[in-house]
Design an enzyme around this catalytic site. Structure first.
Site, PDB file in Angstrom:
ATOM      1  N   ARG A   2      53.817  27.261  93.079  1.00  0.00           N
ATOM      2  CA  ARG A   2      53.059  27.957  93.575  1.00  0.00           C
ATOM      3  C   ARG A   2      53.235  29.564  93.798  1.00  0.00           C
ATOM      4  O   ARG A   2      52.867  29.934  94.807  1.00  0.00           O
ATOM      5  CB  ARG A   2      52.685  27.403  95.006  1.00  0.00           C
ATOM      6  CG  ARG A   2      51.927  25.794  94.809  1.00  0.00           C
ATOM      7  CD  ARG A   2      50.574  25.732  94.091  1.00  0.00           C
ATOM      8  NE  ARG A   2      50.040  24.260  94.310  1.00  0.00           N
ATOM      9  CZ  ARG A   2      50.250  23.479  93.440  1.00  0.00           C
ATOM     10  NH1 ARG A   2      51.199  23.722  92.226  1.00  0.00           N
ATOM     11  NH2 ARG A   2      49.710  22.385  93.503  1.00  0.00           N
ATOM     12  N   SER A  16      44.788  22.031  98.496  1.00  0.00           N
ATOM     13  CA  SER A  16      45.665  21.738  99.536  1.00  0.00           C
ATOM     14  C   SER A  16      45.601  22.995 100.295  1.00  0.00           C
ATOM     15  O   SER A  16      45.940  24.363  99.774  1.00  0.00           O
ATOM     16  CB  SER A  16      47.265  21.874  98.926  1.00  0.00           C
ATOM     17  OG  SER A  16      47.218  20.716  98.094  1.00  0.00           O
ATOM     18  N   GLU A  48      49.000  27.835 101.681  1.00  0.00           N
ATOM     19  CA  GLU A  48      48.789  28.239 100.137  1.00  0.00           C
ATOM     20  C   GLU A  48      47.711  29.143  99.906  1.00  0.00           C
ATOM     21  O   GLU A  48      47.792  29.981  99.088  1.00  0.00           O
ATOM     22  CB  GLU A  48      48.621  26.855  99.263  1.00  0.00           C
ATOM     23  CG  GLU A  48      48.457  27.116  97.972  1.00  0.00           C
ATOM     24  CD  GLU A  48      48.030  25.808  97.041  1.00  0.00           C
ATOM     25  OE1 GLU A  48      48.861  24.980  96.999  1.00  0.00           O
ATOM     26  OE2 GLU A  48      46.880  25.758  96.513  1.00  0.00           O
TER      27      GLU A  48
HETATM   28  P1  FAD Z   1      40.564  32.811  93.747  1.00  0.00           P
HETATM   29  O1  FAD Z   1      40.512  32.051  94.930  1.00  0.00           O
HETATM   30  O2  FAD Z   1      39.198  33.582  93.401  1.00  0.00           O
HETATM   31  O3  FAD Z   1      41.496  33.907  93.799  1.00  0.00           O
HETATM   32  C1  FAD Z   1      42.957  33.513  94.295  1.00  0.00           C
HETATM   33  C2  FAD Z   1      43.948  34.867  94.466  1.00  0.00           C
HETATM   34  O4  FAD Z   1      44.134  35.372  93.125  1.00  0.00           O
HETATM   35  C3  FAD Z   1      43.065  35.949  95.181  1.00  0.00           C
HETATM   36  O5  FAD Z   1      44.111  36.689  95.852  1.00  0.00           O
HETATM   37  C4  FAD Z   1      42.798  36.750  93.944  1.00  0.00           C
HETATM   38  O6  FAD Z   1      42.364  38.138  94.687  1.00  0.00           O
HETATM   39  C5  FAD Z   1      43.679  36.870  92.973  1.00  0.00           C
HETATM   40  N1  FAD Z   1      43.054  36.779  91.758  1.00  0.00           N
HETATM   41  C6  FAD Z   1      42.100  36.055  91.246  1.00  0.00           C
HETATM   42  N2  FAD Z   1      41.839  36.723  89.982  1.00  0.00           N
HETATM   43  C7  FAD Z   1      42.529  37.813  89.673  1.00  0.00           C
HETATM   44  C8  FAD Z   1      42.751  38.283  88.451  1.00  0.00           C
HETATM   45  N3  FAD Z   1      42.189  38.214  87.244  1.00  0.00           N
HETATM   46  N4  FAD Z   1      43.873  39.183  88.530  1.00  0.00           N
HETATM   47  C9  FAD Z   1      44.401  39.533  89.636  1.00  0.00           C
HETATM   48  N5  FAD Z   1      44.398  38.657  90.755  1.00  0.00           N
HETATM   49  C10 FAD Z   1      43.450  37.799  90.800  1.00  0.00           C
HETATM   50  N6  FAD Z   1      45.747  24.494  92.679  1.00  0.00           N
HETATM   51  C11 FAD Z   1      46.666  24.161  92.145  1.00  0.00           C
HETATM   52  O7  FAD Z   1      47.629  24.670  91.661  1.00  0.00           O
HETATM   53  N7  FAD Z   1      46.852  22.426  91.886  1.00  0.00           N
HETATM   54  C12 FAD Z   1      45.691  21.895  92.159  1.00  0.00           C
HETATM   55  O8  FAD Z   1      45.752  20.526  91.892  1.00  0.00           O
HETATM   56  C13 FAD Z   1      44.453  22.377  92.677  1.00  0.00           C
HETATM   57  N8  FAD Z   1      43.814  21.567  93.275  1.00  0.00           N
HETATM   58  C14 FAD Z   1      42.484  22.011  93.989  1.00  0.00           C
HETATM   59  C15 FAD Z   1      41.262  21.378  94.302  1.00  0.00           C
HETATM   60  C16 FAD Z   1      40.215  21.956  95.178  1.00  0.00           C
HETATM   61  C17 FAD Z   1      39.134  20.832  95.340  1.00  0.00           C
HETATM   62  C18 FAD Z   1      40.365  23.362  95.373  1.00  0.00           C
HETATM   63  C19 FAD Z   1      39.279  23.955  95.956  1.00  0.00           C
HETATM   64  C20 FAD Z   1      41.139  24.102  94.968  1.00  0.00           C
HETATM   65  C21 FAD Z   1      42.477  23.547  94.340  1.00  0.00           C
HETATM   66  N9  FAD Z   1      43.475  24.179  93.735  1.00  0.00           N
HETATM   67  C22 FAD Z   1      44.417  23.769  93.067  1.00  0.00           C
HETATM   68  C23 FAD Z   1      43.567  25.835  94.009  1.00  0.00           C
HETATM   69  C24 FAD Z   1      42.860  26.663  93.239  1.00  0.00           C
HETATM   70  O9  FAD Z   1      42.026  25.833  92.239  1.00  0.00           O
HETATM   71  C25 FAD Z   1      43.676  27.566  92.372  1.00  0.00           C
HETATM   72  O10 FAD Z   1      44.471  28.247  93.084  1.00  0.00           O
HETATM   73  C26 FAD Z   1      43.004  28.418  91.570  1.00  0.00           C
HETATM   74  O11 FAD Z   1      43.728  28.901  90.504  1.00  0.00           O
HETATM   75  C27 FAD Z   1      42.146  29.672  92.225  1.00  0.00           C
HETATM   76  O12 FAD Z   1      41.361  30.161  91.140  1.00  0.00           O
HETATM   77  P2  FAD Z   1      40.073  30.944  91.627  1.00  0.00           P
HETATM   78  O13 FAD Z   1      39.644  31.625  90.463  1.00  0.00           O
HETATM   79  O14 FAD Z   1      39.345  30.285  92.321  1.00  0.00           O
HETATM   80  O15 FAD Z   1      40.902  32.088  92.366  1.00  0.00           O
HETATM   81  N1  EPU Z   2      50.173  11.667 101.761  1.00  0.00           N
HETATM   82  C1  EPU Z   2      50.108  11.037 102.932  1.00  0.00           C
HETATM   83  N2  EPU Z   2      49.057  11.365 103.666  1.00  0.00           N
HETATM   84  C2  EPU Z   2      47.889  12.137 103.184  1.00  0.00           C
HETATM   85  C3  EPU Z   2      47.995  12.785 102.100  1.00  0.00           C
HETATM   86  C4  EPU Z   2      49.352  12.746 101.160  1.00  0.00           C
HETATM   87  O1  EPU Z   2      50.870  10.353 103.534  1.00  0.00           O
HETATM   88  O2  EPU Z   2      47.223  12.262 104.022  1.00  0.00           O
HETATM   89  C5  EPU Z   2      51.186  11.363 101.098  1.00  0.00           C
HETATM   90  C6  EPU Z   2      50.655  10.387  99.640  1.00  0.00           C
HETATM   91  O3  EPU Z   2      50.813   9.197  99.918  1.00  0.00           O
HETATM   92  C7  EPU Z   2      51.822  10.868  98.642  1.00  0.00           C
HETATM   93  C8  EPU Z   2      52.479  12.256  99.033  1.00  0.00           C
HETATM   94  O4  EPU Z   2      51.865  12.720 100.455  1.00  0.00           O
HETATM   95  O5  EPU Z   2      53.003  10.014  98.875  1.00  0.00           O
HETATM   96  C9  EPU Z   2      51.767  13.462  97.997  1.00  0.00           C
HETATM   97  O6  EPU Z   2      50.536  13.375  98.015  1.00  0.00           O
HETATM   98  P1  EPU Z   2      49.731  13.816  96.839  1.00  0.00           P
HETATM   99  O7  EPU Z   2      50.064  13.082  95.651  1.00  0.00           O
HETATM  100  O8  EPU Z   2      48.000  13.599  96.965  1.00  0.00           O
HETATM  101  O9  EPU Z   2      49.843  15.090  96.655  1.00  0.00           O
HETATM  102  P2  EPU Z   2      49.989  16.369  97.416  1.00  0.00           P
HETATM  103  O10 EPU Z   2      51.308  16.781  97.773  1.00  0.00           O
HETATM  104  O11 EPU Z   2      49.063  16.128  98.568  1.00  0.00           O
HETATM  105  C10 EPU Z   2      50.011  18.188  95.367  1.00  0.00           C
HETATM  106  C11 EPU Z   2      49.470  19.331  95.263  1.00  0.00           C
HETATM  107  C12 EPU Z   2      47.881  19.398  94.741  1.00  0.00           C
HETATM  108  C13 EPU Z   2      47.945  18.533  93.549  1.00  0.00           C
HETATM  109  C14 EPU Z   2      48.766  17.202  93.687  1.00  0.00           C
HETATM  110  C15 EPU Z   2      48.869  16.466  92.151  1.00  0.00           C
HETATM  111  C16 EPU Z   2      50.497  21.180  96.662  1.00  0.00           C
HETATM  112  C17 EPU Z   2      50.298  21.733  97.710  1.00  0.00           C
HETATM  113  N3  EPU Z   2      49.631  20.559  96.294  1.00  0.00           N
HETATM  114  O12 EPU Z   2      49.268  17.551  96.407  1.00  0.00           O
HETATM  115  O13 EPU Z   2      47.476  20.497  94.534  1.00  0.00           O
HETATM  116  O14 EPU Z   2      46.687  18.313  92.986  1.00  0.00           O
HETATM  117  O15 EPU Z   2      49.939  17.169  94.315  1.00  0.00           O
HETATM  118  O16 EPU Z   2      49.850  16.655  91.634  1.00  0.00           O
HETATM  119  O17 EPU Z   2      51.811  21.331  95.967  1.00  0.00           O
HETATM  120  C18 EPU Z   2      46.377  22.349  95.522  1.00  0.00           C
HETATM  121  O18 EPU Z   2      47.409  23.212  95.249  1.00  0.00           O
HETATM  122  O19 EPU Z   2      45.284  22.973  96.108  1.00  0.00           O
HETATM  123  C19 EPU Z   2      46.213  21.233  95.164  1.00  0.00           C
HETATM  124  C20 EPU Z   2      45.479  20.543  95.321  1.00  0.00           C
END
Ligand code: FAD
Ligand code: EPU
Length: 356
Positions: A163, A241, A336
């Site tokens: 991240r 997250s 994050e």
């Molecule tokens: P924004 O939220 O619009 O911007 C994020 C930051 O980047 C801001 O500081 C912005 O100023 C900057 N920025 C954006 N575009 C540019 C650019 N072109 N140049 C310079 N700076 C810029 N993240 C994960 O890593 N793994 C996951 O599994 C994951 N799951 C998610 C699930 C859900 C339901 C949600 C809502 C979010 C999740 N995220 C996850 C977080 C998010 O999807 C990522 O961080 C994604 O890359 C954000 O993209 P965005 O375009 O919405 O960025």
């Molecule tokens: N867990 C609990 N209780 C909860 C949630 C999770 O006990 O309420 C335990 C789960 O049982 C599991 C562990 O925590 O053993 C990890 O949970 P999970 O696999 O759901 O992943 P996470 O750590 O919660 C991370 C990333 C996600 C990404 C998933 C899958 C971060 C901060 N988050 O979540 O990214 O999608 O793994 O790889 O690294 C994001 O960054 O926004 C995001 C959604």
């Protein structure tokens, strides 16, 4: 270019909390970006580039210019060993992943359904289900905000981490990501090491095997797991997250393990990465509510806009979670989600200090 003054940002970030900005403008090409930054009326205003706002919390009305990255276009070139995808920064990431799997370009399937723009993906080196952007990223093109030239950074110079990247540190506010280059090797190997994907191992095989598993199988499974686990921002506001999974020293981990034998953690070099969702869950905070903000009742790492939450509700809930986890585990969670204040980026510590 469309420009709106005093615009509402509710529809431009996934927490969907009403908040305004002084100006909202959509950029469709690099020249638009240059024109916005060189506009004499806006020179003294702060500026924020936004993709889909899926990692953002606007903690106050933003007094500057919000620039929506809508740069479009993608091209594919092929060598004997790989496909090379060049994708404009405003393209939608989940659509790209779906399209690439349909085209038979394997390699992005584990990163399905992560909301956001392609140009945002390198910023926190998006990751899920055992893959991170850095595994496929070849280069990142940026507009340098000092001399307004477009430069190409190799993946190595992006200093990707968990991240993390150079775009959150030295280059923050200095460049805009205009495009990314992805290299998808034709010698593809299924990556099903992450818990919920292991079930994809072919039934009846005694040993763990990836033979016969396609990129589309993984894509479908990742989509299914994500839809089950994570709230859909279209229905309930959230930013994924809220906190990062903390990385703690081995002695700290051993102490906690002795006291909490079920603690969930994974080795990360010579340290341990702890599941923050587990820590929050164990503090009995699932469903905990402050105003309209709530810890998601099914996934404790996700904070939701359950009922017309204000940004303060989310901040207060985050502060409560962080205190509770610290008291029980002596781990200080880092958020994050990016916090944007009235004029500049901020964070939980700064907001709490300013209140005193
Ligand atoms: P924004 O939220 O619009 O911007 C994020 C930051 O980047 C801001 O500081 C912005 O100023 C900057 N920025 C954006 N575009 C540019 C650019 N072109 N140049 C310079 N700076 C810029 N993240 C994960 O890593 N793994 C996951 O599994 C994951 N799951 C998610 C699930 C859900 C339901 C949600 C809502 C979010 C999740 N995220 C996850 C977080 C998010 O999807 C990522 O961080 C994604 O890359 C954000 O993209 P965005 O375009 O919405 O960025
Ligand atoms: N867990 C609990 N209780 C909860 C949630 C999770 O006990 O309420 C335990 C789960 O049982 C599991 C562990 O925590 O053993 C990890 O949970 P999970 O696999 O759901 O992943 P996470 O750590 O919660 C991370 C990333 C996600 C990404 C998933 C899958 C971060 C901060 N988050 O979540 O990214 O999608 O793994 O790889 O690294 C994001 O960054 O926004 C995001 C959604």
């Amino acid at each position: 270019m469309q420009i709106k003054a005093n615009a509402d940002l509710s529809h431009y970030h996934t927490f969907s909390i009403p908040q305004t900005c002084a100006y909202l403008v959509k950029a469709h090409c690099v020249d638009d970006l240059k024109a916005i930054y060189q506009n004499p009326d806006w020179v003294s205003l702060p500026k924020l580039v936004l993709g889909r706002g899926s990692n953002m919390l606007f903690t106050q009305a933003y007094q500057g210019v919000v620039i929506l990255n809508r740069l479009q276009g993608k091209t594919v070139t092929e060598t004997d060993t790989a496909w090379h995808l060049h994708i404009a920064g405003g393209e939608d990431w989940p659509s790209l992943v779906k399209w690439s799997v349909e085209q038979g370009y394997a390699g992005l399937e584990n990163l399905a359904l992560i909301p956001g723009c392609c140009g945002s993906a390198p910023i926190q080196n998006i990751g899920a289900y055992g893959t991170e952007l850095q595994d496929v990223c070849e280069y990142v093109d940026v507009l340098d905000l000092e001399d307004f030239t477009v430069q190409r950074l190799s993946a190595e110079s992006c200093q990707f981490g968990y991240r993390d990247s150079i775009f959150k540190r030295e280059l923050q506010g200095k460049v805009i990501i205009t495009a990314i280059g992805l290299k998808l090797n034709k010698a593809w190997q299924a990556n099903i090491e992450y818990g919920p994907l292991r079930a994809l191992t072919i039934k009846g095989e005694q040993h763990h095997s990836t033979a016969g598993i396609s990129a589309n199988d993984i894509f479908q499974r990742v989509c299914q797991v994500r839809i089950e686990k994570l709230p859909d921002p279209e229905k309930v506001g959230n930013a994924g997250s809220f906190f990062k999974n903390p990385i703690i020293s081995m002695p700290h981990f051993e102490r906690l393990k002795a006291q909490f034998p079920n603690i969930v953690a994974y080795p990360a070099d010579d340290q341990m990465k702890v599941a923050a969702g587990w820590l929050i869950d164990q503090c009995q905070l699932k469903g905990f509510t402050v105003g309209g903000a709530q810890v998601h009742p099914k996934q404790a790492l996700v904070l939701i806009n359950a009922n017309q939450a204000s940004a303060d509700d989310v901040v207060n809930l985050a502060a409560h979670i962080r205190d509770s986890v610290y008291q029980r585990y002596q781990i200080k969670l880092e958020h994050e989600v990016r916090f944007m204040g009235a004029l500049a980026e901020t964070n939980l510590d700064t907001i709490l200090e300013q209140r005193q």
